[in-house]
Design an enzyme around this catalytic site. Structure first.
Site, PDB file in Angstrom:
ATOM      1  N   GLY A  46      25.302  20.352  29.090  1.00  0.00           N
ATOM      2  CA  GLY A  46      26.511  21.063  29.493  1.00  0.00           C
ATOM      3  C   GLY A  46      26.176  22.187  30.443  1.00  0.00           C
ATOM      4  N   GLN A  51      27.368  30.115  34.947  1.00  0.00           N
ATOM      5  CA  GLN A  51      25.908  29.931  34.945  1.00  0.00           C
ATOM      6  C   GLN A  51      25.357  29.684  36.347  1.00  0.00           C
ATOM      7  OE1 GLN A  51      26.036  26.938  31.486  1.00  0.00           O
ATOM      8  NE2 GLN A  51      24.059  27.937  31.256  1.00  0.00           N
ATOM      9  N   CYS A  90      20.142  26.954  25.641  1.00  0.00           N
ATOM     10  CA  CYS A  90      21.027  27.185  26.778  1.00  0.00           C
ATOM     11  C   CYS A  90      20.194  27.185  28.052  1.00  0.00           C
ATOM     12  CB  CYS A  90      21.725  28.538  26.602  1.00  0.00           C
ATOM     13  SG  CYS A  90      22.824  28.966  27.956  1.00  0.00           S
ATOM     14  N   LEU A  91      20.678  26.535  29.095  1.00  0.00           N
ATOM     15  CA  LEU A  91      19.934  26.507  30.365  1.00  0.00           C
ATOM     16  C   LEU A  91      19.743  27.909  30.931  1.00  0.00           C
ATOM     17  CD1 LEU A  91      21.547  23.390  32.101  1.00  0.00           C
ATOM     18  CD2 LEU A  91      19.340  23.518  30.944  1.00  0.00           C
ATOM     19  N   HIS A 132      30.165  25.831  22.974  1.00  0.00           N
ATOM     20  CA  HIS A 132      29.129  26.583  23.686  1.00  0.00           C
ATOM     21  C   HIS A 132      29.554  26.862  25.131  1.00  0.00           C
ATOM     22  CE1 HIS A 132      24.669  27.282  24.634  1.00  0.00           C
ATOM     23  NE2 HIS A 132      25.230  27.195  25.831  1.00  0.00           N
ATOM     24  N   GLU A 133      30.058  25.824  25.819  1.00  0.00           N
ATOM     25  CA  GLU A 133      30.420  25.989  27.238  1.00  0.00           C
ATOM     26  C   GLU A 133      31.672  26.850  27.386  1.00  0.00           C
ATOM     27  OE1 GLU A 133      28.097  25.296  29.145  1.00  0.00           O
ATOM     28  OE2 GLU A 133      27.015  23.957  27.794  1.00  0.00           O
ATOM     29  N   HIS A 136      30.815  30.418  27.275  1.00  0.00           N
ATOM     30  CA  HIS A 136      30.296  30.936  28.552  1.00  0.00           C
ATOM     31  C   HIS A 136      31.421  31.492  29.427  1.00  0.00           C
ATOM     32  CE1 HIS A 136      25.996  30.165  28.843  1.00  0.00           C
ATOM     33  NE2 HIS A 136      26.130  28.919  28.434  1.00  0.00           N
TER      34      HIS A 136
HETATM   35 NI    NI Z   1      24.614  27.658  27.739  1.00  0.00          NI
END
Ligand code: NI
Length: 155
Positions: A46, A51, A90-91, A132-133, A136
Protein backbone atom coordinates in the site's frame (compact mmCIF):
# COMPACT_ATOMS: atom_id res chain seq x y z
CA UNK A 1 4.71 6.61 -15.44
CA UNK A 2 7.42 7.50 -13.00
CA UNK A 3 8.79 6.30 -9.71
CA UNK A 4 8.48 9.02 -7.08
CA UNK A 5 10.66 9.49 -4.02
CA UNK A 6 9.15 8.03 -0.84
CA UNK A 7 9.32 10.40 2.14
CA UNK A 8 10.69 8.68 5.22
CA UNK A 9 11.24 8.87 8.96
CA UNK A 10 10.63 12.33 10.44
CA UNK A 11 9.77 14.12 7.17
CA UNK A 12 7.15 16.64 8.41
CA UNK A 13 4.85 16.04 5.42
CA UNK A 14 4.04 12.58 6.83
CA UNK A 15 2.36 14.34 9.78
CA UNK A 16 0.12 16.64 7.73
CA UNK A 17 -3.53 16.09 6.81
CA UNK A 18 -4.40 15.45 3.18
CA UNK A 19 -7.12 17.35 1.34
CA UNK A 20 -10.06 15.72 -0.45
CA UNK A 21 -9.78 15.35 -4.22
CA UNK A 22 -12.39 17.45 -6.02
CA UNK A 23 -11.07 17.36 -9.61
CA UNK A 24 -10.98 13.98 -11.35
CA UNK A 25 -8.71 14.77 -14.27
CA UNK A 26 -5.76 13.38 -16.22
CA UNK A 27 -3.36 14.67 -13.55
CA UNK A 28 -5.08 12.46 -10.96
CA UNK A 29 -4.68 9.41 -13.23
CA UNK A 30 -0.96 10.17 -13.62
CA UNK A 31 -0.62 10.49 -9.83
CA UNK A 32 -2.35 7.12 -9.32
CA UNK A 33 -0.20 5.41 -11.99
CA UNK A 34 2.98 6.83 -10.43
CA UNK A 35 1.87 5.73 -6.96
CA UNK A 36 1.21 2.16 -8.16
CA UNK A 37 4.61 2.06 -9.89
CA UNK A 38 6.35 3.48 -6.82
CA UNK A 39 4.59 0.97 -4.52
CA UNK A 40 5.51 -1.98 -6.78
CA UNK A 41 9.12 -0.78 -7.06
CA UNK A 42 9.35 -0.69 -3.25
CA UNK A 43 7.62 -4.11 -2.88
CA UNK A 44 4.86 -2.51 -0.79
CA UNK A 45 1.24 -3.57 -0.38
CA UNK A 46 0.00 0.00 0.00
CA UNK A 47 1.00 3.63 -0.48
CA UNK A 48 -0.68 6.92 0.42
CA UNK A 49 -0.12 10.17 -1.52
CA UNK A 50 1.50 12.05 1.40
CA UNK A 51 4.26 9.42 1.36
CA UNK A 52 5.37 10.88 -1.98
CA UNK A 53 4.84 14.44 -0.78
CA UNK A 54 1.33 15.01 -2.17
CA UNK A 55 -1.27 16.06 0.43
CA UNK A 56 -4.28 14.60 -1.39
CA UNK A 57 -6.64 11.88 -0.21
CA UNK A 58 -5.39 9.16 -2.54
CA UNK A 59 -4.27 5.64 -1.63
CA UNK A 60 -3.22 2.66 -3.70
CA UNK A 61 -2.89 -0.94 -2.63
CA UNK A 62 -2.01 -4.30 -4.09
CA UNK A 63 -2.24 -7.56 -2.19
CA UNK A 64 -0.72 -9.38 -5.20
CA UNK A 65 -3.88 -11.49 -5.62
CA UNK A 66 -6.42 -11.74 -8.48
CA UNK A 67 -7.73 -8.27 -7.65
CA UNK A 68 -4.61 -6.47 -8.94
CA UNK A 69 -3.68 -2.93 -7.89
CA UNK A 70 -6.48 -0.67 -6.66
CA UNK A 71 -6.72 3.10 -6.26
CA UNK A 72 -9.10 4.68 -3.75
CA UNK A 73 -9.79 8.40 -3.87
CA UNK A 74 -11.21 10.14 -0.77
CA UNK A 75 -11.50 6.85 1.17
CA UNK A 76 -13.40 6.95 4.47
CA UNK A 77 -14.20 4.12 6.86
CA UNK A 78 -17.95 3.76 7.34
CA UNK A 79 -18.05 0.51 9.31
CA UNK A 80 -15.68 -1.63 11.40
CA UNK A 81 -16.06 -5.08 12.95
CA UNK A 82 -13.90 -7.17 15.27
CA UNK A 83 -10.19 -6.94 16.03
CA UNK A 84 -6.91 -8.37 14.82
CA UNK A 85 -3.36 -7.93 16.07
CA UNK A 86 -0.56 -8.43 13.54
CA UNK A 87 2.89 -7.09 12.74
CA UNK A 88 2.97 -3.97 10.60
CA UNK A 89 5.60 -2.00 8.75
CA UNK A 90 5.61 1.07 6.51
CA UNK A 91 7.58 2.13 3.42
CA UNK A 92 8.13 5.48 5.18
CA UNK A 93 9.69 3.80 8.24
CA UNK A 94 12.26 1.48 6.66
CA UNK A 95 13.63 -1.38 8.73
CA UNK A 96 11.04 -1.11 11.51
CA UNK A 97 8.10 -3.28 12.49
CA UNK A 98 5.63 -3.41 15.35
CA UNK A 99 2.39 -5.06 16.40
CA UNK A 100 -0.77 -3.04 15.81
CA UNK A 101 -4.41 -3.72 16.64
CA UNK A 102 -6.78 -3.08 13.74
CA UNK A 103 -10.42 -3.94 13.00
CA UNK A 104 -10.85 -7.45 11.57
CA UNK A 105 -13.14 -6.03 8.91
CA UNK A 106 -13.76 -2.53 7.57
CA UNK A 107 -16.08 -1.05 4.99
CA UNK A 108 -14.72 1.93 3.09
CA UNK A 109 -16.55 4.36 0.86
CA UNK A 110 -14.41 5.92 -1.89
CA UNK A 111 -14.32 7.32 -5.40
CA UNK A 112 -12.44 5.86 -8.34
CA UNK A 113 -10.26 7.98 -10.65
CA UNK A 114 -13.32 9.03 -12.65
CA UNK A 115 -15.23 10.21 -9.55
CA UNK A 116 -17.73 7.33 -9.35
CA UNK A 117 -18.54 6.21 -5.78
CA UNK A 118 -18.02 2.68 -4.49
CA UNK A 119 -17.93 0.71 -1.27
CA UNK A 120 -15.36 -1.92 -0.43
CA UNK A 121 -15.43 -4.36 2.49
CA UNK A 122 -12.14 -6.00 3.42
CA UNK A 123 -11.11 -8.53 6.06
CA UNK A 124 -7.77 -9.44 7.59
CA UNK A 125 -4.85 -8.06 5.51
CA UNK A 126 -7.10 -5.92 3.29
CA UNK A 127 -8.70 -4.35 6.38
CA UNK A 128 -5.25 -3.71 7.87
CA UNK A 129 -3.88 -2.10 4.70
CA UNK A 130 -6.98 0.09 4.27
CA UNK A 131 -6.73 1.31 7.90
CA UNK A 132 -2.97 1.90 7.66
CA UNK A 133 -3.19 3.89 4.39
CA UNK A 134 -6.22 5.93 5.50
CA UNK A 135 -4.31 6.81 8.69
CA UNK A 136 -1.55 8.27 6.47
CA UNK A 137 -4.13 10.72 5.06
CA UNK A 138 -4.61 12.02 8.60
CA UNK A 139 -0.90 12.26 9.39
CA UNK A 140 -1.01 9.11 11.53
CA UNK A 141 1.74 6.46 11.35
CA UNK A 142 1.45 2.89 12.61
CA UNK A 143 4.06 3.62 15.32
CA UNK A 144 1.46 5.91 16.95
CA UNK A 145 -0.74 2.84 17.51
CA UNK A 146 1.87 0.13 17.97
CA UNK A 147 1.45 -2.00 21.06
CA UNK A 148 4.00 -1.36 23.79
CA UNK A 149 7.29 -3.27 23.65
CA UNK A 150 6.65 -4.70 20.17
CA UNK A 151 9.07 -2.44 18.26
CA UNK A 152 11.54 -4.34 16.07
CA UNK A 153 14.37 -2.52 14.33
CA UNK A 154 16.47 -4.26 11.68
CA UNK A 155 20.24 -4.21 12.30
NI1 NI B 1 2.70 3.27 5.67
Amino acid sequence: MAIRIIRIDDDPILRKKSKPVTVFDEKLKVLVDDMVETMHHADGVGLAAPQIGILKQVIVLDLYDDEGPMALINPRIIDKKGKQIEEEGCLSLPGRHGMVERPYEVTVQYEDVTGDSYELTGEELLSRVLCHEIDHLNGILYIDKQLEDTEKIAE
